[in-house]
Design an enzyme around this catalytic site. Structure first.
Site, short mmCIF file in Angstrom:
data_model
loop_
_atom_site.label_atom_id
_atom_site.label_comp_id
_atom_site.label_asym_id
_atom_site.label_seq_id
_atom_site.Cartn_x
_atom_site.Cartn_y
_atom_site.Cartn_z
N ASP A 121 0.84 -1.20 0.00
CA ASP A 121 0.00 0.00 0.00
C ASP A 121 0.87 1.25 0.00
O ASP A 121 1.75 1.39 0.84
CB ASP A 121 -0.89 0.03 1.24
CG ASP A 121 -1.67 1.34 1.32
OD1 ASP A 121 -2.52 1.56 0.44
OD2 ASP A 121 -1.39 2.15 2.23
N TYR B 86 2.86 10.03 0.40
CA TYR B 86 4.02 9.47 1.10
C TYR B 86 5.32 9.93 0.43
O TYR B 86 5.81 9.30 -0.51
CB TYR B 86 3.93 7.94 1.17
CG TYR B 86 2.69 7.41 1.85
CD1 TYR B 86 1.96 8.19 2.75
CD2 TYR B 86 2.23 6.11 1.61
CE1 TYR B 86 0.81 7.70 3.38
CE2 TYR B 86 1.08 5.62 2.24
CZ TYR B 86 0.39 6.42 3.10
OH TYR B 86 -0.74 5.93 3.72
N LYS C 49 -3.62 5.90 -3.60
CA LYS C 49 -4.72 6.73 -3.09
C LYS C 49 -4.92 7.97 -3.96
O LYS C 49 -4.05 8.35 -4.74
CB LYS C 49 -4.41 7.12 -1.64
CG LYS C 49 -4.01 5.90 -0.81
CD LYS C 49 -4.13 6.06 0.66
CE LYS C 49 -3.70 4.79 1.38
NZ LYS C 49 -2.23 4.66 1.49
#
Ligand SMILES: NC(=O)c1ccc[n+]([C@@H]2O[C@H](COP(=O)([O-])OP(=O)(O)OC[C@H]3O[C@@H](n4cnc5c(N)ncnc54)[C@H](OP(=O)(O)O)[C@@H]3O)[C@@H](O)[C@H]2O)c1
Length: 344
Positions: A54, A59, A83
């Protein structure tokens, strides 16, 4: 290679290994990770059977996605989730690599929230480019809700609903460009709110169903069961404390900050029982969430090859039933929470 059983994601044809890899770490969350160490961490995880990773644009402002893509792109039988909700805009005025949003040396982009129809399609396109893939398995709407946005949450909610964000995700799923979608959040209420608007394949719930807290059992998990929505557990150590315990020096982390007194006290109670049964606290944290049938996978944060190997060992650790019984008897675990090897 260790065999890690797979579990289905909602009503999709997709299944994921029940132990996965949380790659916020690979965006240099709190500490820098060298490129070679990031690659070694993913390689070690893949070799050990953790073939679900994930990541997110957030990030390291694209850094984690780039590293995950480089490591996974040509690997068969791997599952990637990323995401939408934050766009990374090029910005010539960024000329330093200072920490931003907790990530050290992020990519030099300016972050902008965008949950609209077009924003979500753009974010998906950008992720395909950074990952270097033609298809994304699971796409989560990242951090919608008050936990992240406070008073601005209503505006972003409008983007996602009236502004067509959810429609864009449905379109991507219908086209087959993604296999499934859901949301990735640290709060329960917004999950219920989004489920009233769209059919979610999975919810990445971070920190809100763990050995420490089980409020998700009240309304969320029954709603997921009725809707056929799977749960992926992020932050299974509540960002640190359930891995480190309370006894080491330095700051003990809970929910990305110093652990408050009542949390420390509760974890000390759990630690005392773990000691009596010779159970490693992080092993219990992983095993506990996997005992729930709605949980498809647990994705602890992993930032090195050594951590990947240790995580697999923790996952395989045997935990005596008497440990769970004593937690329940001491009021440290809800009686209706399923535990490994026993019915709820
Ligand atoms: N909104 C969202 O969608 C959302 C929110 C949060 C998390 N997530 C997902 O969930 C993943 C995991 O969450 P997280 O990384 O925030 O929290 P976490 O897995 O609960 O905790 C990670 C922390 O625990 C430490 N740790 C891990 N294993 C350990 C061990 N065996 N012994 C001692 N310390 C250990 C790590 O230290 P080291 O750094 O030293 O290894 C790190 O500081 C993320 O990477 C992300 O994929 C998603």
């Amino acid at each position: 290679m260790t065999h890690i059983p797979h579990r289905p994601i909602g009503r999709t044809a997709l299944s994921v290994p029940e132990l996965g890899f949380g790659a916020a770490s690979l965006g240099n969350l709190y500490a820098p990770v060298a490129d070679a160490d990031a690659r070694a961490a993913v390689d070690a995880a893949l070799a050990a059977g953790l073939r679900y990773v994930d990541t997110a644009p957030h990030y390291g402002r694209g850094l984690s996605e780039r590293r995950v893509g480089d490591a996974l792109r040509l690997q068969p039988d791997t599952v990637v989730s990323t995401k939408v909700g934050r766009l990374m805009d090029p910005d010539a005025s960024i000329t330093d690599d200072h920490e931003r949003d907790g990530f050290r040396s992020p990519m030099p982009f300016r972050m902008r929230y965008d949950y609209t129809h077009d924003g979500i399609l753009r974010s998906h396109e950008h992720s395909l480019q950074r990952l270097g893939v033609a298809k994304i398995d699971l796409l989560y709407v990242h951090d919608i809700g008050r936990y992240t946005h406070g008073d601005a949450a209503d505006g972003y909610w409008q983007q996602l609903t009236a502004g067509g964000g959810l429609k864009a995700l449905e379109r991507l799923r219908d086209e087959g460009t993604i296999t499934g979608f859901g949301i990735g959040v640290n709060e329960i209420q917004v999950c219920l709110d989004v489920m009233a608007e769209a059919r979610l394949d999975a919810i990445l719930l971070a920190g809100r169903y763990t050995l420490l807290e089980q409020d998700a059992l009240d309304a969320l998990f029954p709603a997921c069961e009725a809707a056929g929505t799977s749960i992926v557990i992020g932050g299974p150590y509540n960002s640190g404390i359930l891995a480190t315990g309370t006894r080491r020096g330095g700051t003990i982390h809970y929910d990305y900050g110093p652990a408050p007194g009542h949390v420390l006290a509760r974890v000390r109670g759990i630690e005392a029982i773990a000691d009596r049964h010779a159970v490693a606290l992080p092993a219990a944290a992983l095993a506990f969430v996997l005992a729930h049938p709605l949980v498809a996978s647990v994705i602890p944060g992993i930032g090195s090859a050594a951590r990947a190997a240790q995580t697999v060992d923790l996952y395989h650790a045997a935990i005596p039933p008497a440990f769970w019984e004593e937690l329940r008897a001491e009021g440290l675990l809800r009686g209706d929470a399923p535990v490994p090897g026993a019915a709820a």
